[in-house]
Design an enzyme around this catalytic site. Sequence first.
Site, PDB file in Angstrom:
ATOM      1  N   CYS A 197     -50.580 -48.549  30.221  1.00 23.70           N
ATOM      2  CA  CYS A 197     -50.415 -48.036  31.586  1.00 23.70           C
ATOM      3  C   CYS A 197     -49.184 -48.587  32.279  1.00 23.70           C
ATOM      4  CB  CYS A 197     -51.665 -48.304  32.420  1.00 23.70           C
ATOM      5  SG  CYS A 197     -51.922 -50.043  32.851  1.00 23.70           S
ATOM      6  N   ASP A 226     -52.677 -40.328  36.871  1.00 27.62           N
ATOM      7  CA  ASP A 226     -52.889 -41.413  35.911  1.00 27.62           C
ATOM      8  C   ASP A 226     -52.746 -40.830  34.510  1.00 27.62           C
ATOM      9  OD1 ASP A 226     -53.685 -43.496  34.314  1.00 27.62           O
ATOM     10  OD2 ASP A 226     -55.612 -43.820  35.291  1.00 27.62           O
ATOM     11  N   HIS A 241     -54.533 -52.382  35.804  1.00 27.24           N
ATOM     12  CA  HIS A 241     -54.204 -50.981  35.550  1.00 27.24           C
ATOM     13  C   HIS A 241     -53.331 -50.462  36.685  1.00 27.24           C
ATOM     14  CE1 HIS A 241     -54.589 -47.058  33.756  1.00 27.24           C
ATOM     15  NE2 HIS A 241     -55.161 -46.537  34.836  1.00 27.24           N
TER      16      HIS A 241
END
Length: 290
Positions: free
Chosen positions: A68, A122, A107
């Site tokens: 991420c 995302d 994250h």
Amino acid sequence: MDLQEYFKKIGFSGVYEKPDLATLRTVHKLHVMSIPFENLSIHCGEWNTMDLQIVYDKIVRNRRGGWCCENNQLFSWVLREMGYKYTTLGCKVFNTLKNDFNPFNSHLINMVEIEGKPYIADVSFGVSCQIWHPLEMIAGKDQEQPAGIFRLLNDGETWTLEKTGRKPLVQNKAFTNSSLIDKRVTKTMYSFLLIPRGIDHFLNTSEYLQTSPESLFTQKSICSIQTSTGFRALIGWTYSEVTFNPEEDTDIIEMRDVAESEIDIILKEKFNIFLVNKLTPINNKAAYKM
């Protein structure tokens, strides 16, 4: 770094005249279909950096994916180049082994504002919890996507993302009780505050995630990518192909263990990943399931 080179990487051939929702939905989906969520560098003796130029070269030019801090950071650059108004946020991922959220932001996501309405983008959570399209930031609304129904909750300050999926139907009975199979129908993914975060906020986290023996990412080698019908995953020595079957409320899962001689072939043919250094697969007990 060149936006057109990124567009070629993900297969975006359209034109964009303004930063609208339709274009964002298209680019978001193409990204998760083209660029894997993976942490293989950690298990190849390499180092994951937060340097955007290095991340760009790795993902766009060198046929790799990223986790991420790489994928969503690259996507924030894409948003900026395309003229979107966005804010980078930090999330606490839910740890299924501890039945609680991790104590720090591990994250990275982006909140995008379009015509006064906020959305969550995302492109790097992976496997069955990967969203294909941005989520409207509306508390309590069921938002159906190919992987299942996603839902944002809000208690006044903290936002939480959860997903309701389908029953896993494992084809190879030897893997019926695999630790990689997530049998929970509804699962909590992560929580976040609407506090803007710069890249510096994630530097210590990035170092911890790739060095600590307690980190999920040092305990498992992970590679996953979304497909038109579901997703593929290589976790440790186990290769899986998952087909979403909403008509029968199931996810059809094909799993098998692979030999060392197959690893590079699978990465190239199934994920379009070409490694420079040798991968040492690992799959220790850790809170990561498909």
